[in-house]
Design an enzyme around this catalytic site. Structure first.
Site, PDB file in Angstrom:
ATOM      1  N   THR A  50       0.550  -1.736  14.375  1.00 48.60           N
ATOM      2  CA  THR A  50       0.726  -2.524  13.154  1.00 48.60           C
ATOM      3  C   THR A  50       0.684  -1.623  11.927  1.00 48.60           C
ATOM      4  OG1 THR A  50      -1.661  -2.970  13.079  1.00 48.60           O
ATOM      5  CG2 THR A  50      -0.272  -4.627  14.139  1.00 48.60           C
ATOM      6  N   LEU A  57      -8.568  -1.348   7.649  1.00 51.95           N
ATOM      7  CA  LEU A  57      -7.958  -2.150   8.705  1.00 51.95           C
ATOM      8  C   LEU A  57      -8.556  -1.831  10.068  1.00 51.95           C
ATOM      9  CD1 LEU A  57      -4.240  -1.990   7.511  1.00 51.95           C
ATOM     10  CD2 LEU A  57      -5.919  -3.810   7.118  1.00 51.95           C
ATOM     11  N   THR A 112       0.836  -1.214   0.000  1.00 54.89           N
ATOM     12  CA  THR A 112       0.000   0.000   0.000  1.00 54.89           C
ATOM     13  C   THR A 112       0.864   1.255   0.000  1.00 54.89           C
ATOM     14  OG1 THR A 112      -1.724  -1.196   1.214  1.00 54.89           O
ATOM     15  CG2 THR A 112      -1.845   1.212   1.205  1.00 54.89           C
ATOM     16  N   ASP A 158       4.697  -4.523  15.508  1.00 55.21           N
ATOM     17  CA  ASP A 158       4.968  -5.344  14.318  1.00 55.21           C
ATOM     18  C   ASP A 158       5.775  -4.579  13.278  1.00 55.21           C
ATOM     19  OD1 ASP A 158       4.537  -7.788  12.738  1.00 55.21           O
ATOM     20  OD2 ASP A 158       3.308  -6.519  11.449  1.00 55.21           O
ATOM     21  N   TRP A 194       0.387  -8.507   8.257  1.00 56.05           N
ATOM     22  CA  TRP A 194      -0.350  -8.453   6.988  1.00 56.05           C
ATOM     23  C   TRP A 194      -0.302  -9.756   6.215  1.00 56.05           C
ATOM     24  CZ3 TRP A 194       1.939  -9.366   2.177  1.00 56.05           C
ATOM     25  CH2 TRP A 194       3.334  -9.530   2.206  1.00 56.05           C
ATOM     26  N   GLU A 251      13.599  -1.349   8.677  1.00 61.07           N
ATOM     27  CA  GLU A 251      13.338  -2.783   8.621  1.00 61.07           C
ATOM     28  C   GLU A 251      14.195  -3.444   7.554  1.00 61.07           C
ATOM     29  OE1 GLU A 251       8.664  -2.392  10.026  1.00 61.07           O
ATOM     30  OE2 GLU A 251       9.146  -2.724   7.922  1.00 61.07           O
ATOM     31  N   ARG A 267       2.813   1.856  10.827  1.00 64.65           N
ATOM     32  CA  ARG A 267       4.164   2.136  10.353  1.00 64.65           C
ATOM     33  C   ARG A 267       5.033   2.455  11.562  1.00 64.65           C
ATOM     34  NH1 ARG A 267       2.842  -0.132   6.574  1.00 64.65           N
ATOM     35  NH2 ARG A 267       2.830   0.467   4.371  1.00 64.65           N
ATOM     36  N   HIS A 297       7.184  -7.559  11.119  1.00 66.76           N
ATOM     37  CA  HIS A 297       6.335  -7.004  10.060  1.00 66.76           C
ATOM     38  C   HIS A 297       5.601  -8.117   9.306  1.00 66.76           C
ATOM     39  CE1 HIS A 297       5.860  -3.252   7.322  1.00 66.76           C
ATOM     40  NE2 HIS A 297       4.792  -4.027   7.252  1.00 66.76           N
TER      41      HIS A 297
END
Length: 317
Positions: free
Chosen positions: A232, A158, A74, A258, A287, A263, A234, A284
């Site tokens: 969850t 979400l 996304t 998460d 999702w 990352e 960013r 992460h």
């Protein structure tokens, strides 16, 4: 059309790319691509598919055949959108594929925290139950979710999916207004009220200039000391140093994270300090159910087919 997938390893090895292959003339996949490898691998491609590979203006100018960039996520912060527009390159993204996966993850973490299942399993592993004078070992007793208040910041697909599951457990849900807004829309509460009134806070907003480090020392100081904080969204919407301090000082009870600012993270990231015992960190993956990943691939294929037919689907810029 010739397509190249620069970082296919960001998907599980069991995921099929058939939906993409059927949409293009040829598809070349690479597990991962370093910055210096982009030009060599994408020079002849009309379509680039990328999850996290950075596509700067300098790189895009060296790819004369490129017509479409499909971001397999996304967020599109890895692509210079202004440069792409100037060069006539269409950029698409995908959304709505992970609502079941991510909402399930959030509720699983909430249930794990309040049910204390690992601790209860340990009671049998260490023979406490076997040597108990009573039929039941209470230990660190479970706490019911019914009646608890869940605050949600970020009320898109979400956030709504998490709300639906939370209400099924009898929880009260507070939907926060944007932090910088004084006018409160119907069925929402102010950001400040969400902070002070929630037993659990779950974050689902995009990272923008307004939300970067929105959850900082000031925010954590307003939360209840028993609050469970879940991010969850960013990593950058949270000031990690401030969160670590809040956890160390027991200003909040526990955090579930998460996502982090970088990352994979560096080994000395403040939230990875082993002295922090009241935090749960995952890599992460909220999702990334198998079903969500396959839905995402199907959406990528549709974006490509629609582009070829002149239909602007999920066009970012």
């Amino acid at each position: 059309m010739q397509a190249v997938f620069l970082d296919a390893q960001t998907f599980h090895s069991s995921i099929s790319f058939n939906d993409i292959e059927q949409a293009v003339g040829s598809l070349k996949t690479y597990p991962l691509t370093k910055p210096l490898e982009v030009i060599e691998r994408a020079i002849g491609a009309e379509i680039i598919i990328t999850n996290k590979v950075m596509l700067s203006a300098a790189l895009l100018k060296q790819l004369p055949n490129l017509k479409l960039i499909c971001v397999s996520a996304t967020g599109t912060n890895n692509v210079d959108l202004d440069a792409a527009k100037a060069l006539g390159i269409v950029v698409t993204n995908v959304s709505g594929y992970a609502s079941q996966s991510l909402s399930q993850y959030v509720l699983a973490q909430i249930l794990n925290y309040y049910c204390r299942l690992p601790a209860h399993n340990q009671v049998t592993q260490n023979s406490t139950w076997q040597n108990s004078p009573t039929f039941c070992v209470h230990g660190d007793s479970m706490i019911e979710l019914a009646g608890k208040t869940l605050g949600i910041y970020g009320y898109g697909t979400l956030g709504r999916a998490v709300e639906q599951l939370a209400k099924a457990f009898g929880m009260t849900v507070l939907i926060s207004e944007h932090a910088n807004k004084t006018a409160i829309r119907a069925n929402r509460v102010s950001y400040q009220e969400m902070l002070t009134s929630s037993d659990i806070i779950s974050v689902h907003c995009p990272q923008t200039k307004a939300t970067t480090e929105l959850f900082n020392r000031a925010a954590f100081s307003k939360m209840q000391s028993h609050c469970l904080f879940i991010n969850t969204a960013r990593g950058g919407v949270v000031n990690s140093v401030d969160l670590a301090k809040a956890l160390t000082a027991n200003e909040i009870a526990h955090a579930v994270v998460d996502v982090l600012e970088q990352e994979p993270p560096q080994a000395d990231h403040p939230l990875l300090d082993k002295s922090l015992t009241n935090i749960t960190i995952t890599a992460h993956m909220a999702w990334a159910s198998i079903e969500a990943q396959q839905r995402l691939v199907a959406l990528l294929g549709k974006n490509i087919i629609d582009f070829q037919q002149g239909i602007a689907t999920n066009v970012v810029k």
